[in-house]
Motif scaffolding. Structure first.
Motif, short mmCIF file in Angstrom:
data_model
loop_
_atom_site.label_atom_id
_atom_site.label_comp_id
_atom_site.label_asym_id
_atom_site.label_seq_id
_atom_site.Cartn_x
_atom_site.Cartn_y
_atom_site.Cartn_z
N LEU A 1 2.48 14.56 -8.66
CA LEU A 1 2.01 13.50 -7.77
C LEU A 1 3.20 12.92 -7.01
O LEU A 1 4.30 12.80 -7.56
CB LEU A 1 1.33 12.39 -8.57
CG LEU A 1 0.09 12.78 -9.33
CD1 LEU A 1 -0.40 11.61 -10.17
CD2 LEU A 1 -1.01 13.25 -8.39
N ARG A 2 2.97 12.55 -5.76
CA ARG A 2 3.98 11.88 -4.94
C ARG A 2 3.41 10.56 -4.47
O ARG A 2 2.30 10.51 -3.96
CB ARG A 2 4.35 12.74 -3.73
CG ARG A 2 5.06 14.01 -4.09
CD ARG A 2 5.34 14.86 -2.90
NE ARG A 2 5.99 14.05 -1.85
CZ ARG A 2 6.27 14.51 -0.65
NH1 ARG A 2 5.95 15.73 -0.33
NH2 ARG A 2 6.85 13.74 0.22
N LEU A 3 4.19 9.50 -4.62
CA LEU A 3 3.79 8.16 -4.17
C LEU A 3 4.71 7.78 -3.03
O LEU A 3 5.91 7.66 -3.21
CB LEU A 3 3.92 7.17 -5.33
CG LEU A 3 3.37 5.78 -5.11
CD1 LEU A 3 1.86 5.84 -4.93
CD2 LEU A 3 3.75 4.88 -6.26
N LEU A 4 4.13 7.62 -1.82
CA LEU A 4 4.92 7.34 -0.63
C LEU A 4 4.47 6.02 0.00
O LEU A 4 3.29 5.69 -0.03
CB LEU A 4 4.72 8.46 0.40
CG LEU A 4 5.04 9.87 -0.09
CD1 LEU A 4 4.51 10.90 0.90
CD2 LEU A 4 6.53 10.02 -0.27
N GLU B 1 0.84 -1.20 0.00
CA GLU B 1 0.00 0.00 0.00
C GLU B 1 0.87 1.24 0.00
O GLU B 1 1.91 1.29 0.67
CB GLU B 1 -0.92 0.02 1.21
CG GLU B 1 -2.00 -1.03 1.13
CD GLU B 1 -3.05 -0.87 2.21
OE1 GLU B 1 -3.01 0.13 2.96
OE2 GLU B 1 -3.90 -1.74 2.32
N TYR B 2 0.43 2.25 -0.77
CA TYR B 2 1.15 3.51 -0.88
C TYR B 2 0.17 4.66 -0.67
O TYR B 2 -1.03 4.52 -0.90
CB TYR B 2 1.81 3.64 -2.26
CG TYR B 2 2.90 2.62 -2.48
CD1 TYR B 2 4.20 2.88 -2.12
CD2 TYR B 2 2.61 1.39 -3.05
CE1 TYR B 2 5.20 1.94 -2.31
CE2 TYR B 2 3.59 0.44 -3.25
CZ TYR B 2 4.89 0.72 -2.88
OH TYR B 2 5.87 -0.21 -3.06
N GLU B 3 0.69 5.80 -0.25
CA GLU B 3 -0.09 7.02 -0.13
C GLU B 3 0.18 7.85 -1.38
O GLU B 3 1.34 8.06 -1.75
CB GLU B 3 0.33 7.83 1.10
CG GLU B 3 0.12 7.13 2.42
CD GLU B 3 -1.34 7.01 2.81
OE1 GLU B 3 -2.14 7.87 2.41
OE2 GLU B 3 -1.68 6.05 3.51
N LEU B 4 -0.86 8.32 -2.04
CA LEU B 4 -0.72 9.17 -3.22
C LEU B 4 -1.09 10.58 -2.80
O LEU B 4 -2.19 10.82 -2.30
CB LEU B 4 -1.63 8.66 -4.34
CG LEU B 4 -1.59 9.44 -5.64
CD1 LEU B 4 -0.20 9.35 -6.27
CD2 LEU B 4 -2.64 8.91 -6.60
N GLU B 5 -0.15 11.51 -2.99
CA GLU B 5 -0.39 12.91 -2.60
C GLU B 5 -0.24 13.82 -3.81
O GLU B 5 0.55 13.54 -4.71
CB GLU B 5 0.64 13.34 -1.56
CG GLU B 5 0.56 12.62 -0.25
CD GLU B 5 1.62 13.09 0.73
OE1 GLU B 5 2.49 13.90 0.35
OE2 GLU B 5 1.58 12.64 1.88
N LEU B 6 -0.98 14.91 -3.80
CA LEU B 6 -0.84 15.94 -4.80
C LEU B 6 0.17 16.95 -4.27
O LEU B 6 -0.03 17.55 -3.21
CB LEU B 6 -2.19 16.60 -5.07
CG LEU B 6 -2.25 17.62 -6.20
CD1 LEU B 6 -1.86 16.96 -7.52
CD2 LEU B 6 -3.65 18.19 -6.31
N ALA B 7 1.29 17.13 -4.96
CA ALA B 7 2.34 18.05 -4.53
C ALA B 7 1.92 19.49 -4.82
O ALA B 7 1.02 19.75 -5.62
CB ALA B 7 3.65 17.72 -5.24
#
Length: 87
Positions: free
Chosen positions: A42-45, A31-37
């Motif tokens: 997009l950032r995938l953490l 599982e990853y967190e998808l964030e809008l920079a």
């Protein structure tokens, strides 16, 4: 590297190229967190969920528990609602 968004149900998706998977150490099923920079990217953490440790013993799990039973008063910010008011 360019990727193309495609319709996937009611969402949009894209294929992560194998080179990015290798370089980023990405894993299928993880599982990853998808964030809008802030810049619109997009950032995938990696998700920071606790990992199950099969090597931990029952004694280690129980070591942190208090000897006395917990009371509602011991739980910070506890507000009784429902049937526990009758206890």
């Amino acid at each position: 590297m360019r990727v193309k968004l495609s319709k996937q149900g009611n969402s949009l998706g894209f294929v992560v190229p194998a080179s990015v998977v290798r370089e980023g150490g990405l894993e299928a099923g993880q599982e990853y967190e998808l964030e809008l920079a802030e810049d619109g990217g997009l950032r995938l953490l990696p998700s920071h969920r606790p990992v199950w440790r099969p090597d931990i013993s029952l004694d280690e799990l129980l070591a942190g528990l208090p000897e006395e039973p917990l009371k509602y008063e011991d739980i910070p910010e506890y507000r009784p609602v429902g049937r526990e008011l009758d206890w």
